[in-house]
Design a protein around this motif. Structure first.
Motif, PDB file in Angstrom:
ATOM      1  N   SER A   1       0.825  -1.210   0.000  1.00  0.00           N
ATOM      2  CA  SER A   1       0.000   0.000   0.000  1.00  0.00           C
ATOM      3  C   SER A   1       0.863   1.266   0.000  1.00  0.00           C
ATOM      4  N   THR A   2       1.883   1.306   0.848  1.00  0.00           N
ATOM      5  CA  THR A   2       2.745   2.489   0.979  1.00  0.00           C
ATOM      6  C   THR A   2       3.546   2.744  -0.293  1.00  0.00           C
ATOM      7  N   ILE A   3       4.124   1.706  -0.851  1.00  0.00           N
ATOM      8  CA  ILE A   3       4.942   1.859  -2.060  1.00  0.00           C
ATOM      9  C   ILE A   3       4.074   2.274  -3.241  1.00  0.00           C
ATOM     10  N   SER A   4       2.868   1.726  -3.322  1.00  0.00           N
ATOM     11  CA  SER A   4       1.959   2.051  -4.433  1.00  0.00           C
ATOM     12  C   SER A   4       1.535   3.517  -4.418  1.00  0.00           C
ATOM     13  N   GLN A   5       1.591   4.160  -3.258  1.00  0.00           N
ATOM     14  CA  GLN A   5       1.250   5.578  -3.170  1.00  0.00           C
ATOM     15  C   GLN A   5       2.317   6.446  -3.817  1.00  0.00           C
ATOM     16  N   VAL A   6       3.530   5.945  -3.901  1.00  0.00           N
ATOM     17  CA  VAL A   6       4.668   6.731  -4.386  1.00  0.00           C
ATOM     18  C   VAL A   6       5.157   6.261  -5.755  1.00  0.00           C
ATOM     19  N   ILE A   7       5.173   4.957  -5.952  1.00  0.00           N
ATOM     20  CA  ILE A   7       5.763   4.370  -7.153  1.00  0.00           C
ATOM     21  C   ILE A   7       4.675   3.601  -7.907  1.00  0.00           C
ATOM     22  N   PRO A   8       4.561   3.817  -9.218  1.00  0.00           N
ATOM     23  CA  PRO A   8       3.548   3.079  -9.991  1.00  0.00           C
ATOM     24  C   PRO A   8       3.765   1.560  -9.898  1.00  0.00           C
ATOM     25  N   ARG A   9       2.685   0.806  -9.918  1.00  0.00           N
ATOM     26  CA  ARG A   9       2.750  -0.652  -9.744  1.00  0.00           C
ATOM     27  C   ARG A   9       3.603  -1.337 -10.807  1.00  0.00           C
ATOM     28  N   GLU A  10       3.622  -0.800 -12.022  1.00  0.00           N
ATOM     29  CA  GLU A  10       4.406  -1.451 -13.075  1.00  0.00           C
ATOM     30  C   GLU A  10       5.909  -1.346 -12.822  1.00  0.00           C
ATOM     31  N   ARG A  11       6.322  -0.472 -11.905  1.00  0.00           N
ATOM     32  CA  ARG A  11       7.751  -0.326 -11.568  1.00  0.00           C
ATOM     33  C   ARG A  11       8.149  -1.235 -10.401  1.00  0.00           C
ATOM     34  N   ILE A  12       7.187  -1.878  -9.785  1.00  0.00           N
ATOM     35  CA  ILE A  12       7.479  -2.829  -8.705  1.00  0.00           C
ATOM     36  C   ILE A  12       7.712  -4.183  -9.363  1.00  0.00           C
ATOM     37  N   SER A  13       8.960  -4.589  -9.411  1.00  0.00           N
ATOM     38  CA  SER A  13       9.329  -5.836 -10.078  1.00  0.00           C
ATOM     39  C   SER A  13       8.912  -7.045  -9.247  1.00  0.00           C
ATOM     40  N   SER A  14       9.208  -7.003  -7.916  1.00  0.00           N
ATOM     41  CA  SER A  14       8.797  -8.112  -7.050  1.00  0.00           C
ATOM     42  C   SER A  14       8.827  -7.675  -5.597  1.00  0.00           C
ATOM     43  N   MET A  15       8.051  -8.399  -4.794  1.00  0.00           N
ATOM     44  CA  MET A  15       8.048  -8.232  -3.343  1.00  0.00           C
ATOM     45  C   MET A  15       8.018  -9.638  -2.758  1.00  0.00           C
TER      46      MET A  15
ATOM     47  N   MET B   1       9.570   7.076  -0.664  1.00  0.00           N
ATOM     48  CA  MET B   1       9.217   5.729  -0.209  1.00  0.00           C
ATOM     49  C   MET B   1       9.941   5.385   1.098  1.00  0.00           C
ATOM     50  N   LEU B   2      11.254   5.637   1.138  1.00  0.00           N
ATOM     51  CA  LEU B   2      12.028   5.328   2.341  1.00  0.00           C
ATOM     52  C   LEU B   2      11.556   6.151   3.544  1.00  0.00           C
ATOM     53  N   TYR B   3      11.231   7.398   3.305  1.00  0.00           N
ATOM     54  CA  TYR B   3      10.732   8.249   4.388  1.00  0.00           C
ATOM     55  C   TYR B   3       9.421   7.696   4.949  1.00  0.00           C
ATOM     56  N   ARG B   4       8.515   7.311   4.087  1.00  0.00           N
ATOM     57  CA  ARG B   4       7.212   6.786   4.538  1.00  0.00           C
ATOM     58  C   ARG B   4       7.378   5.479   5.315  1.00  0.00           C
ATOM     59  N   ILE B   5       8.322   4.667   4.895  1.00  0.00           N
ATOM     60  CA  ILE B   5       8.552   3.399   5.603  1.00  0.00           C
ATOM     61  C   ILE B   5       9.153   3.662   6.980  1.00  0.00           C
ATOM     62  N   GLU B   6      10.210   4.451   7.020  1.00  0.00           N
ATOM     63  CA  GLU B   6      10.913   4.698   8.286  1.00  0.00           C
ATOM     64  C   GLU B   6      10.076   5.496   9.289  1.00  0.00           C
ATOM     65  N   LYS B   7       9.218   6.385   8.811  1.00  0.00           N
ATOM     66  CA  LYS B   7       8.444   7.246   9.702  1.00  0.00           C
ATOM     67  C   LYS B   7       7.027   6.726   9.957  1.00  0.00           C
ATOM     68  N   SER B   8       6.754   5.492   9.573  1.00  0.00           N
ATOM     69  CA  SER B   8       5.421   4.942   9.829  1.00  0.00           C
ATOM     70  C   SER B   8       5.249   4.716  11.329  1.00  0.00           C
ATOM     71  N   GLU B   9       4.039   4.456  11.743  1.00  0.00           N
ATOM     72  CA  GLU B   9       3.774   4.242  13.168  1.00  0.00           C
ATOM     73  C   GLU B   9       4.229   2.865  13.634  1.00  0.00           C
ATOM     74  N   HIS B  10       4.661   2.036  12.720  1.00  0.00           N
ATOM     75  CA  HIS B  10       5.137   0.693  13.050  1.00  0.00           C
ATOM     76  C   HIS B  10       6.668   0.706  13.105  1.00  0.00           C
ATOM     77  N   PRO B  11       7.272  -0.139  13.938  1.00  0.00           N
ATOM     78  CA  PRO B  11       8.741  -0.149  14.076  1.00  0.00           C
ATOM     79  C   PRO B  11       9.427  -0.871  12.906  1.00  0.00           C
ATOM     80  N   LEU B  12       9.372  -0.273  11.736  1.00  0.00           N
ATOM     81  CA  LEU B  12       9.964  -0.854  10.527  1.00  0.00           C
ATOM     82  C   LEU B  12      11.358  -0.283  10.308  1.00  0.00           C
ATOM     83  N   ARG B  13      12.228  -1.094   9.732  1.00  0.00           N
ATOM     84  CA  ARG B  13      13.576  -0.647   9.416  1.00  0.00           C
ATOM     85  C   ARG B  13      13.965  -1.163   8.042  1.00  0.00           C
ATOM     86  N   VAL B  14      14.619  -0.311   7.277  1.00  0.00           N
ATOM     87  CA  VAL B  14      15.200  -0.742   6.003  1.00  0.00           C
ATOM     88  C   VAL B  14      16.571  -1.306   6.363  1.00  0.00           C
TER      89      VAL B  14
END
Length: 186
Positions: free
Chosen positions: A100-114, A145-158
């Protein structure tokens, strides 16, 4: 056998003045040597040994103070980490959140895999991982994308980020990133 002062005095009085001087000098030399050997040298050696022991104890004390501070820092980080883990929502889906977070920033066709995976960390915790592969991503999109991941309310880390230039395209990059979430085992 007892030493009688009168006998010593009689023996000294029978000596010539030159012999008395030599006996006196010998007695003085014996007294000085004995004083140095049995009094002064042990004091100097003992003092040097005590000085070395004090220096060793001071080094040990400084090491203990430093180790105590390190221990307190680690303990504080552990408590902070445990409080973060306690707040973690057990129903939270890392994969769905990232999609959901990545799709807000990067178009789906640019997501090769998850690719999701997980691994155990000791007996109490597990780490959930999602490896994301993106193609033709601009630096602005990557940063957002990295900012949204790191600053989310969940304890996520890249935990891993690999950015490669695209041949012939200086504005876009290929990205491989791994995002992790540590949570208590359920």
């Amino acid at each position: 056998m007892t030493l009688d002062i009168r006998q010593v005095s009689n023996a000294l009085s029978r000596l010539s003045p030159r012999e008395r001087t030599l006996v006196g000098l010998a007695a003085l030399a014996l007294a000085l040597t004995s004083g140095y050997t049995f009094v002064l040298d042990p004091l100097v050696v003992g003092r040097a040994r005590l000085a070395r022991e004090v220096a060793t104890r001071e080094r040990d004390l400084h090491t203990l103070v430093r180790l105590r501070q390190t221990y307190l820092d680690v303990q504080q980080k552990l408590h902070a980490g445990q409080s973060l883990l306690a707040k973690a929502d057990q129903n939270f889906s890392l994969f769905a959140f990232l999609e959901s977070t990545i799709s807000q920033v990067i178009p789906r066709e640019r997501i090769s895999s998850m690719n999701p995976s997980s691994k155990a960390i000791g007996e109490e915790y597990e780490e959930q991982l999602v490896e994301i592969k993106l193609i033709q991503v601009s630096l602005q999109q990557l940063t957002d994308m990295l900012y949204r991941i790191e600053k989310s309310e969940h304890p996520l880390r890249v935990t891993r980020l690999q950015v490669k230039k695209r041949p012939g395209d200086i504005r876009n990059f290929d990205v491989v990133a791994t995002v992790s979430l540590v949570r208590a085992r359920s």
